[in-house]
Design an enzyme around this catalytic site. Structure first.
Site: not given
Ligand SMILES: [Mg+2]
Length: 278
Positions: A70, A90, A92-93, A95, A220
């Protein structure tokens, strides 16, 4: 024959654990927020640091593999899925959850070969739930097998989606009206936990019966797609056609009946693709 991708999955698991630890540590400190495409599209230093950690660790071991991350894509890297072994990341899915310390934040990694997802790992790192799935070998949470709910009746189902500001007023209206249409079927309720990957895992383990979303990205969905499929769930396009990882939209559900019923209700609006060069 030995599984050619098991070693990659083992490495992925180790680096995902490390990434989750980094995120938990970051939550104890001040979080400085930056904007990406709009005032509600957020990124933090932690997103970037975690992605750099994951990619450098994997690159060192598998220098010929490809990556779609990402934050790398946000920085201008291409987002094209080829036949080459590809890690779709990803860091951090969720954020927005992360910056608010709302407790659904995950690291999501899917690994595709010849455009087919071989394994997926989603680490909901505040809850410390590690979801894993290897193609053909089932889905697990912290090592215990998981399975979708038995639900086939949409009127008894709990549905997940996400809502947020959409800059195009027509799309915004369609997105809100879709929520109203699903609620009016009726269903037991709609929830918006804030992490697409976690949403897919919640359906995979039977805590919810469906999840739909228009406007998400391949990073995602890649990890969760493996988990939902291996947990016995269905995954399809919002039109009811076959799922396309690069299409920025999906329906996942415990059963085809529920997924198709949601597809019937939804008004589909254009959201672009992840793999258009431009
Ligand atoms: Mg993310």
């Amino acid at each position: 024959m030995a599984d050619p991708w098991q070693e990659c999955m083992d490495h992925c698991l180790a680096v995902t654990m490390e990434a989750g630890k980094m995120i938990r540590e970051a939550l104890k400190k001040d979080i400085s927020i930056m904007q990406k495409s709009s005032p509600v599209d957020l990124v933090t230093e932690t997103d970037q640091k975690v992605e750099a950690l994951i990619i450098s660790s994997i690159k060192e071991k598998y220098p010929t593999h490809s990556f779609i991350g990402e934050e790398s894509v946000a920085a201008g890297a291409p987002s094209i899925l080829t036949d080459n072994p590809t890690w779709i990341i990803d860091p951090i899915d969720g954020t927005t959850n992360f910056v608010h310390r709302f407790p659904f934040v995950s690291v999501s990694i899917g690994f595709a070969v010849k455009k087919e997802i071989e394994f997926g790992i989603v680490y909901s790192c505040i809850e410390e739930k590690m979801y894993t799935a290897r193609k053909g070998k089932g889905a697990f949470c912290n090592g215990a097998p998981i399975r979708v709910s038995e639900q086939k009746d949409i009127t008894k189902s709990l549905v997940l989606t996400e809502m947020g500001l959409r800059t195009d007023p027509e799309h915004f209206k369609a997105s809100m009206s879709n929520i109203q249409k699903i609620l009016s079927i009726p269903v037991h309720g709609i929830r918006c936990p804030g992490s697409a990957a976690v949403n897919m895992c919640l359906v995979a383990c039977g805590s919810a019966d469906a999840y739909y979303h228009i406007g998400i990205h391949c990073w995602d969905m890649a990890g969760g797609a493996a988990i939902i499929s291996e947990a016995g769930g269905v995954i399809m396009d919002v039109t009811g056609g076959p799922f396309d990882l690069m299409s920025r939209r999906l329906i996942t559900a415990s059963s085809t009946a529920i997924a198709e019923r949601i597809a019937q209700q939804l008004q589909v609006f254009p959201c672009g693709r992840d793999d258009t060069v431009g």
